[in-house]
Scaffold this motif. Structure first.
Motif, PDB file in Angstrom:
ATOM      1  N   PRO A  67      19.265   7.626   9.594  1.00 20.94           N
ATOM      2  CA  PRO A  67      20.441   8.391  10.022  1.00 20.94           C
ATOM      3  C   PRO A  67      20.876   9.354   8.925  1.00 20.94           C
ATOM      4  O   PRO A  67      20.678   9.082   7.733  1.00 20.94           O
ATOM      5  N   ALA A  68      21.489  10.467   9.313  1.00 17.58           N
ATOM      6  CA  ALA A  68      21.843  11.518   8.356  1.00 17.58           C
ATOM      7  C   ALA A  68      22.723  10.993   7.224  1.00 17.58           C
ATOM      8  O   ALA A  68      22.503  11.294   6.045  1.00 17.58           O
ATOM      9  N   ASP A  88      13.493   8.492  23.123  1.00 13.35           N
ATOM     10  CA  ASP A  88      14.105   9.113  21.937  1.00 13.35           C
ATOM     11  C   ASP A  88      15.058  10.239  22.344  1.00 13.35           C
ATOM     12  O   ASP A  88      16.175  10.354  21.826  1.00 13.35           O
ATOM     13  N   ASP A  89      14.609  11.084  23.268  1.00 10.44           N
ATOM     14  CA  ASP A  89      15.437  12.205  23.713  1.00 10.44           C
ATOM     15  C   ASP A  89      16.708  11.699  24.402  1.00 10.44           C
ATOM     16  O   ASP A  89      17.800  12.260  24.221  1.00 10.44           O
ATOM     17  N   LEU A 131      23.206   7.832  20.290  1.00 15.34           N
ATOM     18  CA  LEU A 131      22.828   6.501  19.840  1.00 15.34           C
ATOM     19  C   LEU A 131      21.814   6.617  18.705  1.00 15.34           C
ATOM     20  O   LEU A 131      21.300   7.702  18.441  1.00 15.34           O
ATOM     21  N   GLU A 132      21.534   5.505  18.043  1.00 17.18           N
ATOM     22  CA  GLU A 132      20.641   5.522  16.885  1.00 17.18           C
ATOM     23  C   GLU A 132      19.410   4.657  17.159  1.00 17.18           C
ATOM     24  O   GLU A 132      19.528   3.449  17.395  1.00 17.18           O
ATOM     25  N   MET A 135      14.039  -0.519  20.505  1.00 19.06           N
ATOM     26  CA  MET A 135      15.341  -1.032  20.073  1.00 19.06           C
ATOM     27  C   MET A 135      16.213   0.108  19.560  1.00 19.06           C
ATOM     28  O   MET A 135      15.770   0.935  18.760  1.00 19.06           O
ATOM     29  N   CYS A 136      17.467   0.169  20.024  1.00 22.48           N
ATOM     30  CA  CYS A 136      18.406   1.173  19.527  1.00 22.48           C
ATOM     31  C   CYS A 136      19.800   0.550  19.427  1.00 22.48           C
ATOM     32  O   CYS A 136      20.047  -0.549  19.927  1.00 22.48           O
ATOM     33  N   ALA A 137      20.692   1.274  18.767  1.00 23.39           N
ATOM     34  CA  ALA A 137      22.045   0.752  18.562  1.00 23.39           C
ATOM     35  C   ALA A 137      23.056   1.885  18.680  1.00 23.39           C
ATOM     36  O   ALA A 137      22.726   3.064  18.488  1.00 23.39           O
TER      37      ALA A 137
END
Length: 643
Positions: free
Chosen positions: A428-429, A483-484, A491-492, A502-504
């Protein structure tokens, strides 16, 4: 997995017993007996094997076998917290290893003596044994013993806030060595003690990170696992999440009881007792404090006994039983005086150890200065001859550097941009920026985050009928689309594991809308897969069926790895989200009750029953079916109400 390991160990024990029936009285028989003693170390059978090994070793003059047998006898009693009998066997074991000049064996026994003194509250003697153990381990170049000794010295320095930095330094050194040799038990020791220090420093995110890492590397039967679970419970108590806290504390008590470690049983009982006392459940607190008192007194665990006395004084006072309150208050004060004496001895020892370290540093610096003086004389002798040549070389280098300066700066700028772009693809940025500016990314605790898992049903069968190239290409198409979708819904992405995605949401920046965004992303994923499967069916190919599971709760997020960075998440929330996915059905979004409570005003949901989750208990599940109010209608409604 632990069941398979136990079964394999039982088979090994049976095989060795059969060999023993036909083995004559020689060194091989001693080795088999000692091996059987190690494998059965938590059972009374271990005593018989070890005693026979000692007796036979004396008969055939085999001191190495005798030393190991004595060590195993002491270890059996140590694991039962019977320190008196443990010392009785370890003293002659130390004599045997010393006679053999076996520095590795000496390091082991010295460390064990240190552990006994530490458990009994005598930190000064413990530090003395640990330092001698470290010295012997270094002589033997035994990395396992070195890591153990460094860990234990770090534990001693954990006793006082003003030596926390020293403790962290020793523990990190031990962790580094343990990681190099992939010694998971020692890694676990380092992680759990770092977790405790950060707990005391009130750096909860770092504490959660290290404690969860400890539970990952520990075997389910490891002696220290209950200790880590206790601290996770205490952290959740500090966060005000009482149900989670009690679950972890009770799991710690259960594990320590199964292992038979009375010290950790006493610790768990004291913490649970304090939990009930804080809830004004004085009778229940009294029961747990009294159990802790009896165990701590039995094994002479000073610190835990003091906590039990203090706790009993409070509970009896709350129940207006002032006679017992005074009794336990007085016992606590007397014990505190005794422990203070040990602490004073420890401070003196720390000064002595520090003085020795400074003396060594001074000697090393004197040697370095002498070496430097010799080198300087050589340089002065040859300097005049080399001077002119060196000047010409420097001028040439400067001229070349001047010509290439613009080209080099352009290349560096390009490389910097590539590195920044690569980091942003991985992390993440916010985390990438912290890593670039600070050199590290601090793990963070989030009270409220949403976690989503997807998994393809019957993926193994699909893999059997597709070529590797086709399988990876089609899976990549799906994951690129996912992803898109998650990027669209803010979301991340965390990672993919095989065919699982898996994402959060709500990390690394908290977002109140994260749960709603995740539900919308789930329906977009299902819609994408529906269209994708339609094209597959037209071509006569089998459709891919996807399960989705979501849970909301607290977690820890941070960067792991040294050469290959990865942003990852830990905690029971992650495990429950995975359970939601595995308990779901293709084409459905399966959510927990905590998600349902957030979305029920906007979505129709269908109740599915309960599922059991480790350390949590039973959790209600729901299928999310469709929106009660469309998003565009909701906006219109808000506009009308405002007018």
């Amino acid at each position: 997995m632990s069941g398979l390991m136990v079964h394999a160990q039982d088979n090994q024990v049976d095989s060795l017993k059969k060999i023993l029936l036909y083995q004559k009285e020689d060194t091989n028989r001693v080795k088999i007996l000692n091996q059987l003693s190690s494998l059965t170390i938590k059972t009374p059978e271990a005593i018989e094997f070890a005693k026979e090994a000692v007796s036979l070793s004396e008969k055939i003059s085999y001191p190495k076998g005798k030393a190991l047998g004595l060590k195993n006898l002491g270890l059996y009693y140590f694991l039962k917290s019977d320190y008196i009998h443990a010392e009785e066997y370890w003293k002659p074991a130390l004599q045997e290893y010393s006679s053999l000049k076996d520095e590795s064996g000496k390091a082991n026994i010295l460390n064990n003596f240190g552990s006994i003194n530490f458990q009994q509250g005598n930190s000064s003697r413990a530090m003395e044994y640990f330092m001698h153990s470290l010295e012997s381990a270094q002589k033997a170049n035994d990395t396992v013993r070195i890591a153990t000794a460094l860990n234990n010295v770090g534990i001693i320095y954990m006793a006082k806030p003003n030596t926390f930095d020293l403790a962290i330094d020793y523990l990190n050194k031990a962790l580094h060595i343990a990681q190099l040799i992939n010694d998971k038990p020692e890694m676990g020791v380092s992680y759990v003690n770092l977790g405790e220090i950060y707990y005391d420093k009130r750096e909860d995110s770092a504490s959660f990170y290290n404690l969860f890492k400890a539970t990952e590397v520990f075997d389910p039967t490891d002696e220290l696992l209950p200790y880590a679970l206790n601290f996770i419970g205490k952290l959740y108590l500090r966060k005000g999440q009482k149900d989670l806290a009690l679950n972890y504390l009770e799991e710690a008590l259960k594990k320590s009881t199964e292992i038979g470690n009375k010290l950790y049983m006493a610790q768990s009982l004291n913490i649970i007792a304090q939990f009930y006392e804080d809830q004004d459940m004085h009778d229940k607190a009294t029961v747990y404090f009294d159990k802790a008192r009896m165990l701590a007194a039995e094994i002479k665990a000073g610190e835990e006994l003091k906590k039990a006395y203090s706790g009993l004084s409070l509970t009896f006072s709350a129940k207006n039983d002032f006679r017992n309150a005074y009794k336990y208050s007085n016992l606590s004060a007397l014990l505190a005086d005794s422990l203070f004496k040990f602490a004073a001895d420890s401070a003196q020892l720390k000064y002595t150890v520090g003085l020795k370290e400074k003396q060594i540093d001074i000697l090393n610096k004197e040697k370095d200065l002498k070496d430097l003086d010799i080198k300087r004389q050589k340089i002065q002798k040859n300097g005049l001859m080399a001077g002119l040549g060196l000047i010409f070389i420097i001028v040439g280098i400067l001229y070349r550097d001047y010509r290439n300066k613009v080209k080099t700066n352009t290349l560096l700028d390009h490389q910097k941009a590539e590195i920044e772009g690569l980091l942003l693809n991985i992390l993440p940025a916010e985390v990438a920026h912290e890593l670039q500016t600070e050199g590290q990314a601090t793990p963070k605790y989030f009270d409220h985050a949403a976690v989503l898992f997807t998994d393809f049903k019957g993926f193994t069968k699909l893999a059997d009928v597709l070529s590797p190239q086709e399988l990876v290409a089609e899976l990549n198409d799906c994951f690129m689309a996912f992803d898109d979708i998650i990027e669209k819904h803010k979301l991340e992405k965390i990672k993919t594991i095989g065919d699982s995605y898996m994402c959060a949401g709500g990390i690394p920046t908290p977002d109140p809308a994260a749960t709603m965004n995740m539900i919308e992303a789930s329906f977009d994923i299902i819609e994408y897969l529906k269209n994708w499967n339609a094209k597959r069916i037209e071509k006569g190919l089998a459709p891919w069926e996807l399960r989705i599971g979501i849970h909301v709760g607290p977690l820890v997020a941070g960067v792991v790895g040294k050469k290959k960075y990865a942003y990852d998440i830990w905690g029971s929330t992650v495990n429950i989200a995975s359970r939601m996915e595995s308990a779901g059905e293709p084409g459905q979004v399966n959510v927990s009750s905590s998600v349902y409570d957030i979305i029920k005003h906007r979505y129709h949901c269908k109740y599915r029953g309960k599922i059991s989750a480790k350390n949590i208990g039973e959790i209600d599940m729901y299928f999310v079916e469709n929106q009660k109010i469309r998003q565009e209608d909701l906006v219109l409604f808000e506009d009308v109400s405002e007018s």
